[in-house]
Scaffold this active site. Structure first.
Site, PDB file in Angstrom:
ATOM      1  N   GLY A 134       0.780  -1.240   0.000  1.00  0.00           N
ATOM      2  CA  GLY A 134       0.000   0.000   0.000  1.00  0.00           C
ATOM      3  C   GLY A 134       0.809   1.286   0.000  1.00  0.00           C
ATOM      4  N   MET A 153      -4.137  -7.246  -6.929  1.00  0.00           N
ATOM      5  CA  MET A 153      -3.632  -8.383  -7.685  1.00  0.00           C
ATOM      6  C   MET A 153      -4.735  -9.310  -8.192  1.00  0.00           C
ATOM      7  SD  MET A 153      -0.745  -7.600  -8.200  1.00  0.00           S
ATOM      8  CE  MET A 153       0.726  -6.753  -7.680  1.00  0.00           C
ATOM      9  N   ARG A 154      -5.821  -8.714  -8.661  1.00  0.00           N
ATOM     10  CA  ARG A 154      -6.900  -9.509  -9.249  1.00  0.00           C
ATOM     11  C   ARG A 154      -7.226  -8.933 -10.626  1.00  0.00           C
ATOM     12  NH1 ARG A 154      -9.718 -12.559  -5.696  1.00  0.00           N
ATOM     13  NH2 ARG A 154     -11.507 -12.654  -7.035  1.00  0.00           N
ATOM     14  N   HIS A 201       1.115   0.709 -13.269  1.00  0.00           N
ATOM     15  CA  HIS A 201       1.931  -0.448 -13.624  1.00  0.00           C
ATOM     16  C   HIS A 201       3.404  -0.037 -13.587  1.00  0.00           C
ATOM     17  CE1 HIS A 201       2.746  -4.353 -15.231  1.00  0.00           C
ATOM     18  NE2 HIS A 201       3.563  -3.802 -16.107  1.00  0.00           N
TER      19      HIS A 201
HETATM   20  C1  GAR Z   1       3.253  -1.231  -7.406  1.00  0.00           C
HETATM   21  O1  GAR Z   1       4.589  -1.205  -7.831  1.00  0.00           O
HETATM   22  C2  GAR Z   1       2.320  -1.326  -8.595  1.00  0.00           C
HETATM   23  O2  GAR Z   1       2.795  -0.664  -9.718  1.00  0.00           O
HETATM   24  C3  GAR Z   1       2.302  -2.818  -8.810  1.00  0.00           C
HETATM   25  O3  GAR Z   1       2.210  -3.354  -7.519  1.00  0.00           O
HETATM   26  C4  GAR Z   1       2.951  -2.521  -6.631  1.00  0.00           C
HETATM   27  C5  GAR Z   1       2.108  -2.257  -5.400  1.00  0.00           C
HETATM   28  O4  GAR Z   1       2.869  -1.588  -4.429  1.00  0.00           O
HETATM   29  N1  GAR Z   1       1.196  -3.226  -9.636  1.00  0.00           N
HETATM   30  C6  GAR Z   1       1.301  -4.135 -10.601  1.00  0.00           C
HETATM   31  O5  GAR Z   1       2.324  -4.739 -10.839  1.00  0.00           O
HETATM   32  C7  GAR Z   1       0.020  -4.363 -11.376  1.00  0.00           C
HETATM   33  N2  GAR Z   1       0.295  -5.057 -12.596  1.00  0.00           N
HETATM   34  P1  GAR Z   1       2.179  -0.920  -3.186  1.00  0.00           P
HETATM   35  O6  GAR Z   1       1.273  -1.973  -2.565  1.00  0.00           O
HETATM   36  O7  GAR Z   1       3.322  -0.557  -2.274  1.00  0.00           O
HETATM   37  O8  GAR Z   1       1.406   0.279  -3.667  1.00  0.00           O
END
Ligand code: GAR
Length: 199
Positions: A11, A89-90, A108
């Site tokens: 988050g 993540m869904r 992303h």
């Molecule tokens: C982030 O780096 C976001 O870009 C990635 O998950 C991470 C969440 O971090 N999302 C993806 O890879 C979606 N395809 P956070 O929970 O610290 O915000």
């Protein structure tokens, strides 16, 4: 304008957005955090900011659509205008995407269309990319595909370790996501096909 964040993990993006709302950089109400992961650290962050957090257990639903229908109902009840995916993540069902046409954003950690899917920073690193970055885009029915709102690049310096690249990508995320949301809230984004014009 009412915003909801959907997240599954740490988050850090949620926190950057919550700070941007708190300091009035984004002039909107961050009404609710919804998560599919009971133990996600993002819930702790939401509590610290005094933002309502709702855990919806995917195990209680027989299909992706029934889960998404439940989430959509919560969002409609909360009168949400913008749904922000931040490490959610869904994969969203087409049903959900249709309910919130051009009202869902995703971040992303790569320069789309490169390195779609999970583990994007590490995959770009292992591929030997000298430049990678961050993309914020509207969500459509395909994964990591909708119209691009903003992108920013990160240069991988000579001998840079993966951890350092990750740190730089995340730092950029925490600037670009609040910016994209601010532009949306101020109605400065005009979507035409795949192109998003900033007016
Ligand atoms: C982030 O780096 C976001 O870009 C990635 O998950 C991470 C969440 O971090 N999302 C993806 O890879 C979606 N395809 P956070 O929970 O610290 O915000």
């Amino acid at each position: 304008m009412n915003i909801a964040v959907l997240a599954s993990g740490s988050g850090s993006n949620f926190e950057a957005i919550a700070k941007a709302v708190k300091t009035n950089y984004i002039k909107a109400c961050l009404k609710v955090l919804i998560t599919d992961n009971e133990k996600a650290f993002v819930r702790v962050r939401a509590k610290r900011f005094g933002i309502k957090d709702i855990f919806v257990n995917p195990k209680h639903f027989s299909s992706r659509v029934s889960f998404d229908k439940h989430i959509a109902k919560i969002l409609k009840n909360e009168k949400i205008n913008l749904v922000v995916l931040a490490g959610y993540m869904r994969v969203l069902s087409p049903y959900f995407v249709r309910q919130f046409q051009h009202q869902i954003m995703n971040i992303h950690p790569a320069l789309l269309p490169a390195f779609k899917g999970t583990g994007a920073i590490e995959r770009a690193y292992r591929y030997g990319c000298k430049i990678t970055g961050v993309t914020v885009h509207f969500v459509d029915e395909k994964v990591d595909h909708g119209p691009i709102i903003v992108q920013g690049h990160v240069v991988r310096g000579e001998g840079m370790r993966l951890e350092e690249l990750e740190k730089r990508v995340h730092k950029l995320e925490h600037i670009l996501y609040p910016l994209a949301i601010k532009l949306y809230v101020e109605r400065k984004l005009k979507i035409k096909g795949r192109n998003v014009k900033i007016i």
